[in-house]
Structures are given as C-alpha cells and as structure tokens.
Design an enzyme around this catalytic site. Structure first.
Site, PDB file in Angstrom:
ATOM      1  CE  LYS A 121      -0.580  -5.136 -10.742  1.00 20.21           C
ATOM      2  NZ  LYS A 121      -1.895  -4.693 -10.293  1.00 20.21           N
TER       3      LYS A 121
HETATM    4  N1  GLU Z   1      -3.078  -4.421  -6.774  1.00 22.46           N
HETATM    5  C1  GLU Z   1      -4.375  -3.811  -6.758  1.00 22.46           C
HETATM    6  C2  GLU Z   1      -4.932  -3.634  -8.160  1.00 22.46           C
HETATM    7  O1  GLU Z   1      -4.528  -4.332  -9.080  1.00 22.46           O
HETATM    8  C3  GLU Z   1      -4.409  -2.515  -5.925  1.00 22.46           C
HETATM    9  C4  GLU Z   1      -3.508  -1.423  -6.381  1.00 22.46           C
HETATM   10  C5  GLU Z   1      -3.437  -0.269  -5.401  1.00 22.46           C
HETATM   11  O2  GLU Z   1      -4.134  -0.274  -4.413  1.00 22.46           O
HETATM   12  O3  GLU Z   1      -2.653   0.648  -5.674  1.00 22.46           O
HETATM   13  O4  GLU Z   1      -5.826  -2.874  -8.399  1.00 22.46           O
END
Ligand code: GLU
Length: 432
Positions: A121
């Site tokens: 993240k």
């Molecule tokens: N931000 C989204 C999540 O928390 C998608 C992450 C992604 O597609 O890599 O799952």
C-alpha cells in the site's frame, strides 16, 4: 554491538507501528488469527511485520510558485508469493502506520482470492481536493520517480485507492516508462483503457460488493429485487456499489459522502442522485430525499449496510445498535475489533468481511496485469464474468471453512489468507 543497535532500531519500529491505531487493529486481528491457527512463533513473526517500509520526501512546485514538501510512503508487506499489489492513497490524514496496516490487509486479501501477490500500500499525505490537476500531476510524477528503484512489474504494482484515479496511474506509467525507455503498462493497474487498462476495472470493486451482497441475501432467503441498502461513501467504490445494486432492482434508502447523508425510505432515484452529484460535487441538497445525520443513517433498518469510506467507522457503540441483516465491508478495515466482538456475539448480522467484500478491485487488477503481460485484452463482459466466478468461489469456500471450524466470517477469511502466506513462508524456509 551491531546486532544490539539493529535490535534497538527494530524495537522502535515495531513500537511506532503499534502506536498507530489502524496498525494496532490489523496486528490485533493478526494475533488472534495466529493463535487460532496455532502458528509456529517463527513463521508468525515473519508474517506479521512488513518487509520493506519506504518513505520519500517529495518537493513539488505549487501553482503559486512555492515549493512544498510532501511525504510519501510505500509499504511492501511481503514478497514471498509474488510482487506486492495494492493501491496508492492521497489523503491529508495518511500516516505510515495506516499504510502499513492497509498493506497487511492486502496480503490476506490477495491470498484469500488466490492471487499470486503479496500486499502493498502507498500513501501521500496531501489534500487532492485543494490541489490543481497540475499540482497533483507533479506530485504523482515525483513520487513515481523517487519510488522507481523499489517498484517494477515483478516487484510492486500500484493501483488507485482513496483520492487517486486512473489518471494518477497514467502519470506513474508514463514516468516509469520514460525512465525505462519503453512502454511498460504492467507497472500499474487501474489505468485508463486507452493505456491498456482493463475493461471493467473502474467498477470492479463496487460490482463485487453488490454481487457478494446478492449472494448473502440469497443465503438468508431474502429476494434481491426490492431488498434495501444503505451506503456510506459515494466515491468510486460506493457509487459503483449503488449503481450495481440499483441495476439488480435493490432499493437504496440512504447514501452519504463528506457533504452529508441523503435518505429516502422508498428508495433513492439513483440516476437523479448521480446527476445531482455531477452538478454539485456532493449528495447534500439532493431533492429526491431528506438530509439526515450521517451517523444516524448507519443505524437505520436495512437488509444490507455498506460502509464504503474509511477505516474504523463501525465502532463498538455503533455495532450494538446496527439494524442491518448484512454488513458488506466495502472499505478496508471499517469495523473495529470491539465492534467485531459485538457482531459475533449478536449473531444476527451476516458479515461479508472487507478482504473478501472489496476484493473485486484487486482481482480485476490481477486480470489487467495478466492481460498486459500477454499484450491481450478481454471484453468487459468477460472480465465481470471471470470476476463473479472468482468471488463466488471465495465466498463459498469461506462459508464452508466457517461451518467446518465453527468460526466467524472475519476469522475465517483472515485465517484462510494468513494460513496461505504462512505455508509459503514455511515451505520456502528462512535464509540464510
Ligand atoms: N486499492 C484497492 C484495494 O484496497 C485495489 C488495489 C489493487 O487493485 O491493487 O483493494
């Protein structure tokens, strides 16, 4: 001496992370599941702590000529099962501990869904609502430049999250590709379709939430058509959840965003609400309903309650008063541990835990990455059909696991994800 210093630094980092309320919640969930799984202490420690924590300072020329320095983070929780995968968040309250917690949840989510990724993240503490597109572009490009040595299609693949969109991914793609001297679409997912983004990616998370809600309604013997829902948050996830539920014939009683909450017992006119939002930028002032207190909205009676905004909004106090039959966690970490305990004890709420409920986004991100690596593209219908198959399989597996182990959906989902990661770490062994 050297090892002493390292141990000291390590201890501080652990303490710093645990001092963050969101990380401490994720770590608390992990500890509970590790006990449940009786994880060997050595594997347990390796699963719990992030592999790489990267902080970069980001000087940006603002429109008025000032130079402002922002801080950006990327946490790569583990790389044992493949590249790390996860979003990049722009929000004024972004903190390292929160980003580390979100990275940890991404691990269990990817493992639960059977995707060959670890969790990652990123976040930049900034307020995109107060920044021009030019400022956002310079900030995003500077972040991509600073983080470039630590990412790659086989190392770390970013995607949109709160406050970022396909356009931000396009800027990262462009900055990275320019450095590489070739077009590298597989460096990010959730990018515009014109840059080889996947059809269906924008609505994937919301589509998945709505689809899983119908699966849960089905298990409870409630007809989908006419079933009622309340959705907190009207960003990319919330709005697509609402739209998809509306297309299934469900009644959306309440929707909230930062401007307030709008309520209509008989069901909101979703098309009119969207048109109002496009005009005014918020749900407040929508003529097709009455404004109510956003916290009160969560406590109204409905079949499906969808928190689709931020972490830790369903507290113990709220959990005791919930009047929904299904809690579909579209946001990451919306329910605190004390709320979890209450929901488990009440035993009258069907929980679709976050790492399953919002997994539609990262699942279609995986499809996008696979299409990019093969220079291939699937139609939207193909993408959504594959998504539903995968979500349904994970949903049924979870129910089977929980019935077999007599445990809650939260515990079952986390245990499935954590066990997968632990087995991989154990089998690979510890080097050196
Ligand atoms: N931000 C989204 C999540 O928390 C998608 C992450 C992604 O597609 O890599 O799952």
């Amino acid at each position: 001496m050297k090892s002493l210093i390292l141990a000291y630094i390590d201890l501080n980092m652990k303490e710093d992370l645990l001092n963050d309320p969101v990380f401490s919640m994720a770590a608390g969930q992990f500890d509970r599941v590790a006990d449940f799984l009786k994880l060997d202490d050595r594997v347990r420690e390796r699963c719990k702590w992030p592999k790489r924590i990267i902080t970069v300072s980001l000087p940006v020329t603002m429109d008025d000529g000032r130079t402002e320095v922002f801080f950006g983070y990327r946490v790569q929780h583990h790389l044992s099962r493949g590249p790390v995968k996860g979003g990049l968040r722009f929000h004024p309250k972004v903190k390292l501990g929160e980003v580390a917690a979100l990275a940890m949840w991404m691990n269990w989510k990817c493992a639960l869904m059977g995707l060959p990724y670890g969790g990652g993240k990123g976040g930049i503490a900034c307020n995109p609502l107060e920044m021009s597109m030019g400022e956002q572009e310079r900030l995003t490009r500077r972040f991509a430049q600073e983080i470039a040595p630590f990412i790659g299609p086989e190392i770390d693949v970013m995607a949109p999250d709160v406050g970022t969109t396909a356009q931000h991914m396009a800027w990262i793609l462009d900055t990275y590709s320019t450095r590489e001297g070739r077009f590298v679409p597989e460096i990010v997912t959730g990018k515009p379709v014109v840059l080889q983004g996947s059809e269906g990616r924008t609505q994937a998370t919301g589509h998945g939430v709505a689809f899983l809600a119908t699966r849960a309604l089905n298990k409870l013997g409630i007809l989908v058509e006419g079933a009622t829902a309340i959705v907190q948050g009207f960003g990319n996830v919330g709005s697509h959840t609402v739209e998809t539920m509306d297309s299934y014939g469900m009644k959306i009683r309440g929707v909230s965003d930062i401007s307030g909450a709008v309520w209509n017992e008989q069901g909101l006119d979703v098309a009119a609400l969207k048109a109002h939002l496009a005009k005014t930028g918020g749900v407040a002032g929508f003529g097709g309903g009455e404004m109510i207190d956003p916290d009160e909205m969560l406590l109204q009676e409905c079949d499906v309650l969808v928190p689709a905004a931020f972490e830790r909004v369903i507290t113990g106090e709220i959990a005791a008063k919930l009047r929904c039959k299904i809690l579909a966690e579209a946001a990451n970490g919306p329910t605190t541990q004390s709320a979890d305990a209450i929901i488990e004890e009440r035993d009258d709420i069907f929980l679709i835990p976050d790492i399953l409920c919002n997994a539609g986004g990262v699942t279609v991100s995986y499809f996008e990455w696979v299409q990019n690596l093969q220079r291939f593209s699937w139609t939207k219908a193909e993408v959504l059909a594959k998504l539903e198959t995968k979500l349904n399989e994970a949903f049924e597996n979870l129910l089977f696991f929980c019935a077999e182990h007599k445990c809650s959906h939260r515990l079952g989902a986390l245990a499935t994800g954590i066990d997968t990661v632990a087995k991989v770490k154990k089998t690979r062994g510890l080097f050196p």
